[in-house]
Design an enzyme around this catalytic site. Structure first.
Site, short mmCIF file in Angstrom:
data_model
loop_
_atom_site.label_atom_id
_atom_site.label_comp_id
_atom_site.label_asym_id
_atom_site.label_seq_id
_atom_site.Cartn_x
_atom_site.Cartn_y
_atom_site.Cartn_z
N PRO A 181 0.77 -1.24 0.00
CA PRO A 181 0.00 0.00 0.00
C PRO A 181 0.81 1.29 0.00
CG PRO A 181 0.04 -0.93 2.19
CD PRO A 181 0.75 -1.91 1.30
N CYS A 182 1.49 1.56 -1.10
CA CYS A 182 2.28 2.79 -1.17
C CYS A 182 1.37 4.03 -1.16
CB CYS A 182 3.21 2.78 -2.36
SG CYS A 182 2.44 2.45 -3.94
#
Length: 161
Positions: free
Chosen positions: A125-126
């Site tokens: 989850p950047c």
């Protein structure tokens, strides 16, 4: 490099996502133009399960993923991507905090580069990384996509616009 077994395109709310799997793990989720990627008519169950879990994520039914993932990158990139998986749904961190978490307190630019090179969007989850000053920072799929994902997870994004 893991041998690619299947590839499918999923039309998500943030754009068309290419889902690529080896025989053992998801190896890529990336934004593509639908004309660049075709559905594999013999899609492996892993690709189909990934698509289902991403659909559940976008519908608000899923907060975590339970599929195997595999990625290649430098040791530093891998460390960043692994640390990023510890940022929970609905929470954010910033580049500086992530740099400290991977043992390189001044490496926030290197962290940003590792995030830019993230091969598995959403599952790694950047989008949960914002600037240290609290502003919405860049995202490979675009800032509006990042805002959409954060809002989906319940993070207040109105302050960014």
């Amino acid at each position: 490099m893991a041998k690619r077994l299947c590839q499918i395109t999923y039309e998500s709310p943030i754009g068309d996502l290419a889902i690529v799997a080896s025989d053992q793990a998801i190896i890529q989720i990336s934004l593509v133009h639908s004309s660049d990627f075709n559905k594999d008519e013999n899609a492996h169950q892993l690709c189909l399960n990934c698509q289902k879990q991403i659909e559940e994520y976008f519908s608000g039914e899923r907060k975590t993923f339970d599929l195997p993932i595999a990625y290649e990158g430098t040791p530093f990139q891998q460390k960043v991507w692994k640390a990023l998986q510890n940022v929970p749904y609905g929470a954010v961190t910033n580049y500086k905090e992530l740099a400290i978490a991977v043992g390189n307190k001044r490496g926030y630019r290197a962290v940003a580069k590792a995030l830019h090179d993230n091969p598995i969007l959403i599952m790694i989850p950047c989008h949960r990384v914002i600037a240290s000053n609290g502003t919405l920072s860049g995202y490979a799929a675009g800032k509006h996509a990042k805002a959409y994902l954060l809002e989906l997870e319940g993070f207040p994004v109105e302050m960014f616009f």
